[in-house]
Design a protein around this motif. Sequence first.
Motif, PDB file in Angstrom:
ATOM      1  N   ASN A  39     -30.839  18.858  -4.874  1.00  0.00           N
ATOM      2  CA  ASN A  39     -32.187  18.707  -4.331  1.00  0.00           C
ATOM      3  C   ASN A  39     -32.421  19.537  -3.075  1.00  0.00           C
ATOM      4  N   GLY A  40     -33.682  19.690  -2.731  1.00  0.00           N
ATOM      5  CA  GLY A  40     -34.069  20.505  -1.594  1.00  0.00           C
ATOM      6  C   GLY A  40     -34.565  19.702  -0.418  1.00  0.00           C
ATOM      7  N   ILE A  41     -34.232  18.431  -0.374  1.00  0.00           N
ATOM      8  CA  ILE A  41     -34.645  17.560   0.725  1.00  0.00           C
ATOM      9  C   ILE A  41     -33.465  17.154   1.594  1.00  0.00           C
ATOM     10  N   ASP A  42     -32.411  16.649   0.970  1.00  0.00           N
ATOM     11  CA  ASP A  42     -31.279  16.100   1.714  1.00  0.00           C
ATOM     12  C   ASP A  42     -30.414  17.223   2.279  1.00  0.00           C
ATOM     13  N   ILE A  43     -30.155  17.168   3.566  1.00  0.00           N
ATOM     14  CA  ILE A  43     -29.205  18.068   4.199  1.00  0.00           C
ATOM     15  C   ILE A  43     -28.155  17.212   4.898  1.00  0.00           C
ATOM     16  N   ARG A  50     -38.982  19.649  -4.506  1.00  0.00           N
ATOM     17  CA  ARG A  50     -37.800  19.575  -3.657  1.00  0.00           C
ATOM     18  C   ARG A  50     -36.957  18.328  -3.916  1.00  0.00           C
ATOM     19  N   ASP A  51     -37.561  17.264  -4.443  1.00  0.00           N
ATOM     20  CA  ASP A  51     -36.793  16.038  -4.662  1.00  0.00           C
ATOM     21  C   ASP A  51     -36.022  16.039  -5.978  1.00  0.00           C
ATOM     22  N   MET A  52     -36.091  17.133  -6.729  1.00  0.00           N
ATOM     23  CA  MET A  52     -35.425  17.188  -8.032  1.00  0.00           C
ATOM     24  C   MET A  52     -33.925  17.427  -7.893  1.00  0.00           C
ATOM     25  N   TYR A  53     -33.167  16.702  -8.699  1.00  0.00           N
ATOM     26  CA  TYR A  53     -31.778  17.042  -8.991  1.00  0.00           C
ATOM     27  C   TYR A  53     -31.782  17.852 -10.287  1.00  0.00           C
ATOM     28  N   PHE A  54     -30.641  18.458 -10.612  1.00  0.00           N
ATOM     29  CA  PHE A  54     -30.663  19.379 -11.747  1.00  0.00           C
ATOM     30  C   PHE A  54     -31.105  18.693 -13.036  1.00  0.00           C
ATOM     31  N   GLU A  55     -30.665  17.468 -13.235  1.00  0.00           N
ATOM     32  CA  GLU A  55     -31.016  16.783 -14.479  1.00  0.00           C
ATOM     33  C   GLU A  55     -32.519  16.586 -14.622  1.00  0.00           C
ATOM     34  N   ASP A  56     -33.250  16.585 -13.496  1.00  0.00           N
ATOM     35  CA  ASP A  56     -34.695  16.412 -13.541  1.00  0.00           C
ATOM     36  C   ASP A  56     -35.423  17.666 -13.994  1.00  0.00           C
ATOM     37  N   THR A  57     -34.753  18.812 -13.957  1.00  0.00           N
ATOM     38  CA  THR A  57     -35.421  20.084 -14.260  1.00  0.00           C
ATOM     39  C   THR A  57     -35.608  20.322 -15.745  1.00  0.00           C
ATOM     40  N   LYS A  58     -34.835  19.613 -16.568  1.00  0.00           N
ATOM     41  CA  LYS A  58     -34.815  19.814 -18.027  1.00  0.00           C
ATOM     42  C   LYS A  58     -34.345  21.226 -18.406  1.00  0.00           C
ATOM     43  N   LEU A  59     -33.611  21.855 -17.506  1.00  0.00           N
ATOM     44  CA  LEU A  59     -33.023  23.162 -17.780  1.00  0.00           C
ATOM     45  C   LEU A  59     -31.605  22.997 -18.307  1.00  0.00           C
ATOM     46  N   PRO A  60     -31.120  23.957 -19.089  1.00  0.00           N
ATOM     47  CA  PRO A  60     -29.719  23.899 -19.524  1.00  0.00           C
ATOM     48  C   PRO A  60     -28.780  24.249 -18.375  1.00  0.00           C
TER      49      PRO A  60
END
Length: 394
Positions: free
Chosen positions: A148-152, A206-216
């Motif tokens: 994600n693009g929020i948590d640092i 920004r709150d997405m983790y990879f699984e949320d993207t529906k990308l391979p």
Amino acid sequence: MAVKTGLDVLIEDKEIYKTFKGNVALLCHNASIDSNYTHAALKFKELFGARFVKLFGPQHGFATDVQDNMVESDHIIHPYFNIPVYSLYSETRIPTDDMLDGIDHLFVDLQDVGCRVYTYIYTLTLLLEKCSDKDIQVVVLDRPNPINGIDIEGNILELEFESFVGRHAIPMRHGMTIGEVGLMHQKYWVKEQANLKVIKMQNWNRDMYFEDTKLPWLLPSPNLPRAESSLTFPATVLFEGTLLSEGRGTTQSLEIVGHPKIEPFSFYENHMLSVVKNSKLEGFVLRPVTFLPTFQKHANQVCGGIQIHVTNKFTYKPWRVGQILMRELYHYLAEDFIWKKPPYEYNHTELPIDIINGSKKIRCWLENNDSIEMLEAFEDLEDYKLQLNEIKIY
């Protein structure tokens, strides 16, 4: 709605494609695929034809088949594309003038993992520095930050510990996409700017983790075969600075850590249970495991250790979990706990653990068996947050 990567946008938007008039090159790796699993190099051959003149590969190689740190890849002529493939993890990490000759647009399509200790962002920033005085446009095809693009999280790198796993003053979990790393570099880290263009993703939040993207997900480096491994990576990569195994040579690499002298059940029950409870850290479970690495550290020796299972990615803090686990293992193993010696990622003087941490302070913290409150005090992130807010494009 599925995310469209910068590569997907380039393929689908003919108006963007038409803006690239001259010869093109592509810096990419195994994970450089479109949403249909087609490799970027194949799409570039289709899009640009004879104007597609060169390929570049980062650490682990264009094919992402080279395992370890400071194991370099050769330059080759690709047998299918019949163009040069230049390795930027070879005798040089910086492209030479000859490598860049005849290029008008150099595209970068690399899947980062959102962690400071991952070399692809430094391959990009070195490339930008090299191109600052050249008539070459660097085009980043942006991809998601999988954590994600929020948590640092983590301390800011102290520049005296600069290496190829830490060139810039950023925290361990940096919260940027690779395109944003390029923008941060140009705004804050250099005086002479390159001609940089970022082709943004579509539908990424920004709150997405990879699984949320529906990308391979394809492994971006040989020991991250699962997207879930990117969540444990900021914790387990710390152990590259030790002679404990971080699971390379197993099917759960960078999700487990261990050593032949660890009895996993007693270590977990007598050390980690109360420590985790008192730390008030959440979102994960530590499980005692036994494993047999087939290569690298402790190859063909049975190791006891711990696997990190992420149960709530929204509350899980990998950097803190990794540091506390290492602190406990340091005191549990005593003389059997050994720090790895230099060199590490082309730094030949500092201890690898200090290079990874970007500071000596954290090693001293764990050797002194200090508190989690003292660890958290190392996270002085306000200035970084202000810089990040200035360059965000999502």
